[in-house]
Scaffold this motif. Structure first.
Motif, PDB file in Angstrom:
ATOM      1  N   ASP A  30       0.823  -1.214   0.000  1.00 24.86           N
ATOM      2  CA  ASP A  30       0.000   0.000   0.000  1.00 24.86           C
ATOM      3  C   ASP A  30       0.858   1.265   0.000  1.00 24.86           C
ATOM      4  OD1 ASP A  30      -2.430  -1.268  -0.138  1.00 24.86           O
ATOM      5  OD2 ASP A  30      -2.709  -1.330   2.030  1.00 24.86           O
ATOM      6  N   LEU A  45       2.273   1.678  -3.531  1.00 29.13           N
ATOM      7  CA  LEU A  45       1.250   2.127  -4.479  1.00 29.13           C
ATOM      8  C   LEU A  45       0.877   3.590  -4.244  1.00 29.13           C
ATOM      9  CD1 LEU A  45      -1.075  -1.012  -4.513  1.00 29.13           C
ATOM     10  CD2 LEU A  45       0.665  -0.358  -6.195  1.00 29.13           C
ATOM     11  N   GLN A  89       1.431   6.579  -7.015  1.00 28.57           N
ATOM     12  CA  GLN A  89       0.296   7.367  -7.505  1.00 28.57           C
ATOM     13  C   GLN A  89       0.495   8.854  -7.231  1.00 28.57           C
ATOM     14  OE1 GLN A  89      -2.360   5.958  -9.399  1.00 28.57           O
ATOM     15  NE2 GLN A  89      -2.307   8.132  -9.903  1.00 28.57           N
ATOM     16  N   SER A 111      -1.072   3.975 -13.717  1.00 30.60           N
ATOM     17  CA  SER A 111      -2.059   3.975 -12.635  1.00 30.60           C
ATOM     18  C   SER A 111      -2.999   2.781 -12.750  1.00 30.60           C
ATOM     19  CB  SER A 111      -2.873   5.274 -12.650  1.00 30.60           C
ATOM     20  OG  SER A 111      -2.066   6.361 -12.331  1.00 30.60           O
ATOM     21  N   LEU A 153      -1.153  -0.251 -11.686  1.00 31.32           N
ATOM     22  CA  LEU A 153      -0.997  -0.292 -10.233  1.00 31.32           C
ATOM     23  C   LEU A 153      -2.288  -0.716  -9.544  1.00 31.32           C
ATOM     24  CD1 LEU A 153       1.032   2.994  -9.699  1.00 31.32           C
ATOM     25  CD2 LEU A 153       1.885   0.655  -9.435  1.00 31.32           C
ATOM     26  N   ARG A 154      -3.427  -0.201 -10.014  1.00 32.12           N
ATOM     27  CA  ARG A 154      -4.718  -0.527  -9.388  1.00 32.12           C
ATOM     28  C   ARG A 154      -5.136  -1.962  -9.610  1.00 32.12           C
ATOM     29  NH1 ARG A 154      -6.108   4.351 -11.697  1.00 32.12           N
ATOM     30  NH2 ARG A 154      -7.387   3.294 -13.244  1.00 32.12           N
ATOM     31  N   ARG A 197      -2.467  -8.040  -5.177  1.00 32.17           N
ATOM     32  CA  ARG A 197      -1.983  -7.640  -3.853  1.00 32.17           C
ATOM     33  C   ARG A 197      -1.150  -8.765  -3.253  1.00 32.17           C
ATOM     34  NH1 ARG A 197      -2.968  -2.492  -2.285  1.00 32.17           N
ATOM     35  NH2 ARG A 197      -4.725  -1.682  -3.417  1.00 32.17           N
TER      36      ARG A 197
END
Length: 136
Positions: free
Chosen positions: A73, A76, A80, A104, A107-108, A112
């Motif tokens: 997290d 990321l 961003q 982006s 990344l999204r 995870r």
């Protein structure tokens, strides 16, 4: 003599040709982080849509070389924030916007829990492939 607009010699070593000085002087400026990249783009030291986008992406890579993240997290969030900031340097730079949007999205949608794999993938090859996609 051949001039290179962008030099990426090794991990984190990025230089751009300061195009404001041409044709009277040839000088390369070191870009160490996103802030340097932002100023090079904003001040028009780097010109041309592909070169702007590549400089933005590689400035992020240069900043990340020695960074460590304690969680996926935090990685990321960092990426961003930096991508969003780079876009403010030249809001009308279409290639820079496209590259930031592609990154982006990547990344999204990435899986995870695979932080090490993610960090390894964030290298100049990833950014470069995003930057040149659709450019030719």
């Amino acid at each position: 003599m051949t001039l290179e607009a962008i030099r990426y010699r090794s991990r984190g070593h990025l230089e751009i040709l300061d195009q404001l000085l041409l044709p009277l002087e040839t000088r390369y400026e070191r870009i160490r982080n996103v802030e340097d990249g932002w100023h090079a783009i904003k001040d028009m030291k780097v010109r041309g849509a592909p070169a702007i986008a590549i400089t933005g992406a590689l400035s992020l890579v240069a900043e990340m070389v020695d960074k460590e993240f304690d969680s996926l997290d935090s990685l990321l969030r960092f990426l961003q924030e930096k991508l969003d900031y780079l876009l403010t340097a030249r809001p009308t730079a279409v290639n820079l916007k496209r590259a930031a949007d592609d990154m982006s999205l990547w990344l999204r949608t990435s899986q995870r829990g695979r932080m090490q794999s993610m960090i390894q993938k964030i290298d100049r090859s990833v950014f470069f492939s995003i930057m040149v996609k659709g450019q030719s």
